[in-house]
Scaffold this motif. Structure first.
Motif, PDB file in Angstrom:
ATOM      1  N   SER A   1      33.560  35.835  42.125  1.00 61.85           N
ATOM      2  CA  SER A   1      33.916  37.226  41.837  1.00 61.85           C
ATOM      3  C   SER A   1      33.115  38.166  42.728  1.00 61.85           C
ATOM      4  CB  SER A   1      33.635  37.532  40.368  1.00 61.85           C
ATOM      5  OG  SER A   1      32.236  37.472  40.122  1.00 61.85           O
TER       6      SER A   1
ATOM      7  N   PRO B   1      24.282  39.631  35.469  1.00 64.56           N
ATOM      8  CA  PRO B   1      24.801  40.540  34.434  1.00 64.56           C
ATOM      9  C   PRO B   1      25.930  41.424  34.958  1.00 64.56           C
ATOM     10  CG  PRO B   1      22.772  41.415  35.355  1.00 64.56           C
ATOM     11  CD  PRO B   1      23.044  40.122  36.084  1.00 64.56           C
ATOM     12  N   GLY B   2      27.052  40.821  35.273  1.00 64.41           N
ATOM     13  CA  GLY B   2      28.209  41.580  35.762  1.00 64.41           C
ATOM     14  C   GLY B   2      28.817  42.442  34.666  1.00 64.41           C
ATOM     15  N   TRP B   3      29.709  43.322  35.063  1.00 64.02           N
ATOM     16  CA  TRP B   3      30.251  44.310  34.110  1.00 64.02           C
ATOM     17  C   TRP B   3      31.057  43.681  32.989  1.00 64.02           C
ATOM     18  CZ3 TRP B   3      35.517  46.483  33.876  1.00 64.02           C
ATOM     19  CH2 TRP B   3      36.438  45.793  34.677  1.00 64.02           C
TER      20      TRP B   3
ATOM     21  N   SER C   1      31.111  40.447  41.736  1.00 59.49           N
ATOM     22  CA  SER C   1      29.752  40.528  41.184  1.00 59.49           C
ATOM     23  C   SER C   1      28.872  39.400  41.725  1.00 59.49           C
ATOM     24  CB  SER C   1      29.789  40.436  39.653  1.00 59.49           C
ATOM     25  OG  SER C   1      30.548  41.487  39.109  1.00 59.49           O
TER      26      SER C   1
ATOM     27  N   VAL D   1      30.675  37.279  33.845  1.00 54.35           N
ATOM     28  CA  VAL D   1      30.098  37.989  34.994  1.00 54.35           C
ATOM     29  C   VAL D   1      31.119  39.025  35.480  1.00 54.35           C
ATOM     30  CG1 VAL D   1      28.984  37.799  37.252  1.00 54.35           C
ATOM     31  CG2 VAL D   1      28.750  35.940  35.603  1.00 54.35           C
ATOM     32  N   GLY D   2      31.979  38.629  36.421  1.00 57.07           N
ATOM     33  CA  GLY D   2      32.961  39.563  36.969  1.00 57.07           C
ATOM     34  C   GLY D   2      34.355  39.302  36.423  1.00 57.07           C
ATOM     35  N   THR D   3      35.331  39.925  37.029  1.00 52.58           N
ATOM     36  CA  THR D   3      36.720  39.782  36.609  1.00 52.58           C
ATOM     37  C   THR D   3      37.158  38.317  36.683  1.00 52.58           C
ATOM     38  OG1 THR D   3      37.112  41.979  37.478  1.00 52.58           O
ATOM     39  CG2 THR D   3      39.048  40.634  37.054  1.00 52.58           C
ATOM     40  N   PRO D   4      37.686  37.787  35.585  1.00 53.05           N
ATOM     41  CA  PRO D   4      38.058  36.361  35.578  1.00 53.05           C
ATOM     42  C   PRO D   4      39.298  36.081  36.430  1.00 53.05           C
ATOM     43  CG  PRO D   4      38.615  37.396  33.474  1.00 53.05           C
ATOM     44  CD  PRO D   4      37.888  38.438  34.280  1.00 53.05           C
TER      45      PRO D   4
ATOM     46  N   THR E   1      29.049  47.379  37.985  1.00 50.54           N
ATOM     47  CA  THR E   1      28.597  45.998  38.175  1.00 50.54           C
ATOM     48  C   THR E   1      27.630  45.875  39.342  1.00 50.54           C
ATOM     49  OG1 THR E   1      29.453  43.763  37.796  1.00 50.54           O
ATOM     50  CG2 THR E   1      30.250  44.861  39.785  1.00 50.54           C
TER      51      THR E   1
END
Lengths: 427, 427
Positions: free
Chosen positions: A114, B269-271, A116, B295-298, A149
């Protein structure tokens, strides 16, 4: 009906007719108009998708390709596809397809993980690069208006490398840099306001103090020229599901400039980044080149959907996309100004082309309610708390008639909801 | 033809007939035999897929589901699918579907990212947990026979948390632990030998010194009972494209025991792990529960393929799978012993059921060549350098006749190639 009201209504009608005519002419002259047919979109004349800056529309080539990946490559060839169907090398191959869109020569981009996760890799690696020549550098600078993020991950990268994180407004970044700066994380385009930051001059400013810059291209990749190589950017990350139309949660990309790759010291040295991944060796030896940015096994279905999606770029330059993008956002502002009473909304996106990304953000106090009503009528943008209406313009499938319609429906909705709402510019 | 040769050939033929008959009986009595129809597999009688421990076969439900995800959810609903099609909550929802297969109650598993990335999250979080009560703990122990990526990532986690990494043979782990141990990373089943490690006693040993354990379940999830909750495992990670058949590079999973979740301090610690992800707040506040591990967008396409793939587990217990798995590997060893001349291969997988995963690894000096020939004849296992033939047995779609055929073809290939090769047991 009073004569005055009748007159005013006539004037508005005339204005709408004039804009509609202008839209028609602009569409007729648009060399990218043909590209719309490469996407799956409603042709009902009512739906206008202005949320491609959040999730790009489905490219027509994707469903067939994914069916083949699932049924034949996975279902029939199974494990053999890792070599025979080119699965193993997909991260670099797709990176090379993205490269020209962000002004990078081949061999510098890998796709995977991702955004992030890639911010973490890039930022930690940047700090480590800076410390090779000056171990005392202990500050990471991040623009304070960043997508959250990046800020959270930067905080973690700072904590894990013994740095202090300094969030500063983008306009103050250059003045903040100094001998203690190790790395700087900047957003090319502000996700909320659509403001485009000055990548060449900020990159030069970071280099002037001997630090390394990481650019987040989430809102610029596929929307405007980036010029990574030309401006000697060190590292960059970006997402592929916005202007690159890769699909929901499609893997992000990581750029490491060629001459820095041998210094790229990843905090996530997974087996895919090993010089000899199938050697199964207990000691880690990083691969040369772009694959050094890989981590674990790539998510093939999402990745190959992205690869198919990138076919829409065949024969298209990002410069042509940028020209149309500015024309679209100019025209949207022109229509909004013509249709919406002054003061009802405030534009937070800069007017100057050199400061504008590919979206228009309008502030109004009841933005959440307004966006709901817009979506009900087929004009799909999004709402960013507390009071921002966001409209993304994706030149490969949005036309000028779409823009005119979106502004018209927006004006209608704002007229309905204007009783108790008025914008406060500048808040 | 001499009488002796004729006699020997007759004896072999009789043995093969006897095993084939036994296989038929075992298949007839197999309650999981019906599950094979839920996978897309050749019914030519020649192909035997014994590489499900590397990439599981395609579950029949996946192609249709993915077509719907691409064409309707992405293509038509587009951005609305994040809420309306349940995309946003997929990581937790699919985690809950995996939970019973590894002996976990709901609310403790999230799906997303690669195994390598999850090892990093889990191991750094484990060190941080240990230091909450004892800041002086500065050692991470890893089993020295681990799949390489775990070792590489553990080295990075150690470096970034100021720990020393101690790789030790699994049999010596318990004796190595002490007051300085912060975290221990162990593989449940050895990827090369197929050896099953004693999760309950090793977990108890780690707890006895006040440290935290991270179990890598890549080669056990979906193959045998794990009992995460019952044995009070702290953290675990696992992949979903082997015995869970999630597809190439399908996202991995992360387990954090419920009572430890509030202590889970992620290095990534992603959004998506924020308590209020759409609040877009500059300050990070971790979500409660399993989503804290996000973490981030799946990657939605890969993730929803996995969800569809998990439907094959409806009405199936992992205990039944384990019973059949042991019967399959027992029978494979029995056939290999009957068909292959003594000394030509050496089995490196333990004979004792309590020490055996769901694969059989055979050592022979020309393993690379042998596996190539096996694959040419439709018996698909894999080769692990320098000299290991690996055969994975996936009870949901492998039957006893398959096993007998695989051993028979193996014996044929070994007979062809035996001129200049002989196994050295124990090397």
């Amino acid at each position: 009906m009073s004569e005055l009201v009748e007159k005013a209504e006539k004037a508005v009608k005339a204005e709408k007719a004039e804009k509609a005519e202008k839209a028609e002419k602009l569409d007729a002259a648009d060399e990218l108009a043909v590209n719309r047919s490469e996407f799956v979109l409603e042709e009902d004349g009512d739906t206008v998708y202005l949320d491609g800056n959040s999730l790009g529309a489905l490219p027509a080539a994707v469903p067939g390709r994914i069916e083949d990946v699932v049924r034949r490559e996975w279902g029939e060839l199974r494990i053999r596809s890792w070599t025979e169907s080119g699965w193993w090398t997909a991260p670099e191959r797709i990176g090379d397809r993205i490269a020209p869109l962000v002004g990078a020569a081949a061999g510098q981009i890998v796709v995977g993980d991702s955004t992030s996760v890639n911010v973490f890799k890039a930022l930690v690696a940047a700090v480590r690069m800076a410390r090779l020549t000056d171990p005392g550098r202990d500050e990471i600078v991040v623009d304070a208006t960043t997508f959250p993020t990046d800020g959270y991950i930067a905080e973690s990268a700072a904590r894990m490398t013994g740095c202090t994180l300094r969030p500063v407004p983008p306009s103050e970044v250059a003045g903040t840099l100094g001998a203690r700066t190790a790395a700087v994380l900047l957003n090319h385009v502000d996700y909320r306001t659509g403001r485009l930051h000055d990548l060449p001059s900020l990159t030069a400013a970071v280099h002037a103090v001997g630090a390394y810059v990481v650019w987040d291209l989430c809102h610029s990749a596929g929307a405007l020229p980036v010029g990574l190589d030309a401006h000697r950017v060190d590292l960059a990350v970006g997402c592929t599901y916005k202007y690159l139309n890769g699909g929901p949660g499609a893997p992000a990309f990581l750029y490491v400039r060629e001459d820095l790759q041998h210094l790229f010291d990843s905090p996530l040295p997974g087996w895919n980044s090993h010089a000899e991944p199938f050697g199964m060796r207990p000691d880690y030896e990083p691969a040369p080149g772009a694959p050094r940015g890989r981590v674990g096994t790539p998510d093939i279905l999402s990745m190959l959907a992205l690869e198919a999606a990138l076919e829409v770029w065949d024969g298209v330059t990002v410069e042509a996309v940028r020209t149309k993008s500015l024309a679209l956002t100019d025209f949207f502002l022109e229509c909004v100004e013509a249709y919406v009473p002054e003061g009802r909304v405030a534009c937070v996106t800069p007017r100057a082309h050199r400061e504008r990304g590919s979206q228009i953000a309008l502030r109004c106090p009841d933005a959440g309610d307004v966006m709901e009503r817009l979506i009900e009528r087929g004009v799909v943008g999004d709402f960013r708390r507390p009071d921002v209406l966001r409209f993304g313009f994706t030149p490969l499938y949005v036309g000028f008639a779409d823009v005119e319609r979106a502004a018209r429906v927006l004006a209608d909705v704002l007229a309905e909801t204007s009783a108790d709402a008025s914008a406060e510019p500048g808040t």
